[in-house]
Scaffold this motif. Structure first.
Motif, PDB file in Angstrom:
ATOM      1  N   THR A 155      28.975 148.919  99.202  1.00  0.00           N
ATOM      2  CA  THR A 155      29.448 148.013  98.158  1.00  0.00           C
ATOM      3  C   THR A 155      29.033 148.460  96.763  1.00  0.00           C
ATOM      4  O   THR A 155      29.819 148.397  95.813  1.00  0.00           O
ATOM      5  N   GLY A 156      27.806 148.941  96.627  1.00  0.00           N
ATOM      6  CA  GLY A 156      27.334 149.372  95.309  1.00  0.00           C
ATOM      7  C   GLY A 156      28.152 150.505  94.731  1.00  0.00           C
ATOM      8  O   GLY A 156      28.474 150.512  93.534  1.00  0.00           O
ATOM      9  N   PHE A 157      28.524 151.469  95.584  1.00  0.00           N
ATOM     10  CA  PHE A 157      29.335 152.596  95.104  1.00  0.00           C
ATOM     11  C   PHE A 157      30.733 152.123  94.712  1.00  0.00           C
ATOM     12  O   PHE A 157      31.272 152.545  93.678  1.00  0.00           O
ATOM     13  N   GLY A 158      31.324 151.247  95.529  1.00  0.00           N
ATOM     14  CA  GLY A 158      32.649 150.728  95.192  1.00  0.00           C
ATOM     15  C   GLY A 158      32.642 149.934  93.901  1.00  0.00           C
ATOM     16  O   GLY A 158      33.605 149.990  93.123  1.00  0.00           O
ATOM     17  N   ALA A 159      31.558 149.204  93.642  1.00  0.00           N
ATOM     18  CA  ALA A 159      31.475 148.410  92.417  1.00  0.00           C
ATOM     19  C   ALA A 159      31.450 149.297  91.179  1.00  0.00           C
ATOM     20  O   ALA A 159      31.995 148.928  90.132  1.00  0.00           O
ATOM     21  N   ILE A 160      30.842 150.470  91.279  1.00  0.00           N
ATOM     22  CA  ILE A 160      30.775 151.383  90.128  1.00  0.00           C
ATOM     23  C   ILE A 160      32.180 151.819  89.709  1.00  0.00           C
ATOM     24  O   ILE A 160      32.483 151.954  88.521  1.00  0.00           O
ATOM     25  N   ILE A 161      33.062 152.036  90.696  1.00  0.00           N
ATOM     26  CA  ILE A 161      34.441 152.427  90.379  1.00  0.00           C
ATOM     27  C   ILE A 161      35.133 151.326  89.582  1.00  0.00           C
ATOM     28  O   ILE A 161      35.817 151.579  88.574  1.00  0.00           O
ATOM     29  N   TYR A 162      34.939 150.070  90.015  1.00  0.00           N
ATOM     30  CA  TYR A 162      35.576 148.959  89.294  1.00  0.00           C
ATOM     31  C   TYR A 162      34.909 148.713  87.939  1.00  0.00           C
ATOM     32  O   TYR A 162      35.577 148.290  86.984  1.00  0.00           O
ATOM     33  N   LEU A 163      33.610 148.964  87.845  1.00  0.00           N
ATOM     34  CA  LEU A 163      32.943 148.830  86.545  1.00  0.00           C
ATOM     35  C   LEU A 163      33.512 149.830  85.536  1.00  0.00           C
ATOM     36  O   LEU A 163      33.661 149.515  84.351  1.00  0.00           O
ATOM     37  N   ALA A 164      33.822 151.026  86.017  1.00  0.00           N
ATOM     38  CA  ALA A 164      34.448 152.018  85.128  1.00  0.00           C
ATOM     39  C   ALA A 164      35.819 151.539  84.657  1.00  0.00           C
ATOM     40  O   ALA A 164      36.195 151.745  83.501  1.00  0.00           O
ATOM     41  N   ALA A 165      36.557 150.882  85.561  1.00  0.00           N
ATOM     42  CA  ALA A 165      37.866 150.343  85.180  1.00  0.00           C
ATOM     43  C   ALA A 165      37.707 149.187  84.195  1.00  0.00           C
ATOM     44  O   ALA A 165      38.490 149.051  83.239  1.00  0.00           O
ATOM     45  N   LEU A 166      36.692 148.345  84.402  1.00  0.00           N
ATOM     46  CA  LEU A 166      36.457 147.222  83.489  1.00  0.00           C
ATOM     47  C   LEU A 166      36.089 147.703  82.092  1.00  0.00           C
ATOM     48  O   LEU A 166      36.413 147.051  81.100  1.00  0.00           O
ATOM     49  N   ALA A 167      35.422 148.847  82.019  1.00  0.00           N
ATOM     50  CA  ALA A 167      35.010 149.376  80.710  1.00  0.00           C
ATOM     51  C   ALA A 167      36.204 149.831  79.876  1.00  0.00           C
ATOM     52  O   ALA A 167      36.086 149.962  78.647  1.00  0.00           O
ATOM     53  N   THR A 168      37.334 150.092  80.514  1.00  0.00           N
ATOM     54  CA  THR A 168      38.517 150.558  79.776  1.00  0.00           C
ATOM     55  C   THR A 168      39.376 149.419  79.236  1.00  0.00           C
ATOM     56  O   THR A 168      40.337 149.664  78.511  1.00  0.00           O
ATOM     57  N   ILE A 169      39.054 148.182  79.590  1.00  0.00           N
ATOM     58  CA  ILE A 169      39.847 147.040  79.106  1.00  0.00           C
ATOM     59  C   ILE A 169      39.567 146.825  77.617  1.00  0.00           C
ATOM     60  O   ILE A 169      38.402 146.811  77.185  1.00  0.00           O
ATOM     61  N   ASN A 170      40.611 146.644  76.856  1.00  0.00           N
ATOM     62  CA  ASN A 170      40.494 146.442  75.411  1.00  0.00           C
ATOM     63  C   ASN A 170      39.780 145.115  75.120  1.00  0.00           C
ATOM     64  O   ASN A 170      40.239 144.049  75.534  1.00  0.00           O
ATOM     65  N   GLN A 171      38.662 145.184  74.414  1.00  0.00           N
ATOM     66  CA  GLN A 171      37.871 143.978  74.132  1.00  0.00           C
ATOM     67  C   GLN A 171      38.592 143.024  73.171  1.00  0.00           C
ATOM     68  O   GLN A 171      38.269 141.831  73.116  1.00  0.00           O
ATOM     69  N   GLU A 172      39.570 143.543  72.444  1.00  0.00           N
ATOM     70  CA  GLU A 172      40.316 142.672  71.537  1.00  0.00           C
ATOM     71  C   GLU A 172      41.124 141.625  72.308  1.00  0.00           C
ATOM     72  O   GLU A 172      41.417 140.549  71.773  1.00  0.00           O
ATOM     73  N   LEU A 173      41.461 141.945  73.564  1.00  0.00           N
ATOM     74  CA  LEU A 173      42.175 140.954  74.376  1.00  0.00           C
ATOM     75  C   LEU A 173      41.296 139.737  74.632  1.00  0.00           C
ATOM     76  O   LEU A 173      41.766 138.593  74.594  1.00  0.00           O
ATOM     77  N   TYR A 174      40.008 139.961  74.895  1.00  0.00           N
ATOM     78  CA  TYR A 174      39.086 138.843  75.108  1.00  0.00           C
ATOM     79  C   TYR A 174      38.906 138.037  73.817  1.00  0.00           C
ATOM     80  O   TYR A 174      38.839 136.797  73.856  1.00  0.00           O
ATOM     81  N   GLU A 175      38.820 138.741  72.686  1.00  0.00           N
ATOM     82  CA  GLU A 175      38.664 138.034  71.412  1.00  0.00           C
ATOM     83  C   GLU A 175      39.875 137.165  71.116  1.00  0.00           C
ATOM     84  O   GLU A 175      39.739 136.021  70.666  1.00  0.00           O
ATOM     85  N   ALA A 176      41.074 137.719  71.394  1.00  0.00           N
ATOM     86  CA  ALA A 176      42.294 136.927  71.179  1.00  0.00           C
ATOM     87  C   ALA A 176      42.347 135.733  72.125  1.00  0.00           C
ATOM     88  O   ALA A 176      42.789 134.640  71.751  1.00  0.00           O
ATOM     89  N   ALA A 177      41.873 135.922  73.362  1.00  0.00           N
ATOM     90  CA  ALA A 177      41.866 134.823  74.330  1.00  0.00           C
ATOM     91  C   ALA A 177      40.907 133.721  73.891  1.00  0.00           C
ATOM     92  O   ALA A 177      41.198 132.528  74.051  1.00  0.00           O
ATOM     93  N   VAL A 178      39.743 134.092  73.326  1.00  0.00           N
ATOM     94  CA  VAL A 178      38.796 133.088  72.835  1.00  0.00           C
ATOM     95  C   VAL A 178      39.400 132.300  71.681  1.00  0.00           C
ATOM     96  O   VAL A 178      39.256 131.073  71.589  1.00  0.00           O
ATOM     97  N   VAL A 179      40.117 132.992  70.791  1.00  0.00           N
ATOM     98  CA  VAL A 179      40.774 132.320  69.671  1.00  0.00           C
ATOM     99  C   VAL A 179      41.812 131.320  70.183  1.00  0.00           C
ATOM    100  O   VAL A 179      41.970 130.220  69.633  1.00  0.00           O
TER     101      VAL A 179
END
Length: 323
Positions: free
Chosen positions: A196-220
């Motif tokens: 599980t730990g190794f698989g989570a690292i792959i998804y963490l790498a994918a999460l790091a590529t998400i544009n943070q501006e999308l979260y900021e716009a969602a908060v607004v």
């Protein structure tokens, strides 16, 4: 009219034939990026030597292989080895066990990877996040022999920690390692703990590529954490999830030889014997290399078909697939 056709044919020939200028530019690119190409050589050599060249050995699947005569000197038998496999009384049970264990791995092993990655992604204290990653990623580097040793120390009938506790409190003997009903759950649980730990690292790498501006716009816009998770985070890792799912489907007939072979015992053969363990006994222990090669060839064809099919389905559903 014939003159026009000749001119058109001549133009087509000129377009298809690389000009001197194109050849020079190709050589310039090779010289310019020579160190990058040089770095590719070990990887290409590895795949050529250990993956493509051994494919010639698949010929023994269609021969009655003899160690003395070698691959080329052995007698051709056509599809006789495949008939031996399909006519074997063990084959239906092997297919059933292999498919069930592989499907269990897909259903129960992929979700913990995603959940752990999402939990780690929400942790803001960096030292605590790294500590959790280290603890969960560590078991991936342990061999299945060590994992079985740890499992045995907990579940051994006479001396295991859990078995002893159960016997002291209920007076009954607990023998889960030789119980047919518990063999597959133990296989899946130990695999979850290890990978599980190794698989989570792959998804963490994918999460790091998400544009943070999308979260900021969602908060607004007033979106809470759950809305952000559903509309931004999960779509952001969907492509990686589909890619890993397609690869797992392609290996659905590989139920994990190392783990199964180590955990397998005579009492659980009915539910634990898979194609790879049968091939090992037939090919290595009984020296029937032709039948073993026929089984592996069959697995490769099925895996190829499944990958192509899963990739097409993923594209039709709006995903990008592997290619």
């Amino acid at each position: 009219m014939s003159t026009q056709n000749a001119v058109a044919a001549n133009t087509t020939t000129k377009t298809k034939t690389p000009s001197r200028k194109d050849k020079i530019s190709i050589w310039k690119a090779l010289i310019r990026y020579r160190w990058l190409y040089l770095m590719m050589v070990p990887g290409i050599a590895y795949y050529l030597v250990f993956h493509y060249v051994p494919m010639g050995g698949l010929l023994i699947a269609f021969k009655k292989y003899n160690l003395v005569k070698g691959i080329w000197g052995s007698e051709w038998v056509g599809f006789a080895n495949f008939k031996t496999v399909f006519d074997s009384p063990d084959f239906p049970n092997l297919i059933r066990n292999t498919l069930l264990i592989s499907i269990y791995r897909i259903l129960f092993n992929m979700l913990p990877d995603v959940l752990l990655a999402l939990i780690l992604n929400e942790i803001r204290v960096q030292w605590f996040k790294k500590a959790i990653q280290t603890v969960t990623y560590g078991p991936y580097f342990l061999s299945w022999v060590i994992v079985y040793g740890l499992t045995f120390s907990f579940l051994a009938p006479d001396a295991g920690l859990i078995s002893t506790w159960w016997r002291d409190h209920t007076g009954e003997t607990l023998n889960l390692l030789t119980d047919k009903d518990w063999f597959r759950p133990i296989i899946i649980l130990t695999d979850i703990w290890k990978s599980t730990g190794f698989g989570a690292i792959i998804y963490l790498a994918a999460l790091a590529t998400i544009n943070q501006e999308l979260y900021e716009a969602a908060v607004v816009d007033g979106a809470g954490r759950w809305r952000q998770l559903w509309h931004i985070t999960l779509p952001g890792i969907r492509e990686v999830f589909v890619l890993l799912l397609i690869l797992r489907i392609g290996h659905i007939l590989d139920a994990g030889f190392d783990q199964i072979y180590i955990f397998l015992n005579a009492r659980v053969y009915e539910v634990g014997d898979i194609i790879d363990t049968w091939v090992f006994r037939r090919g290595i222990e009984q020296l029937d290399f032709s039948v073993a090669a026929a089984v592996n060839f069959f697995k490769s064809v099925i895996g190829f078909v499944l990958v192509i099919t899963a990739n097409k389905i993923a594209k039709k559903l709006g995903g990008s697939g592997i290619w």
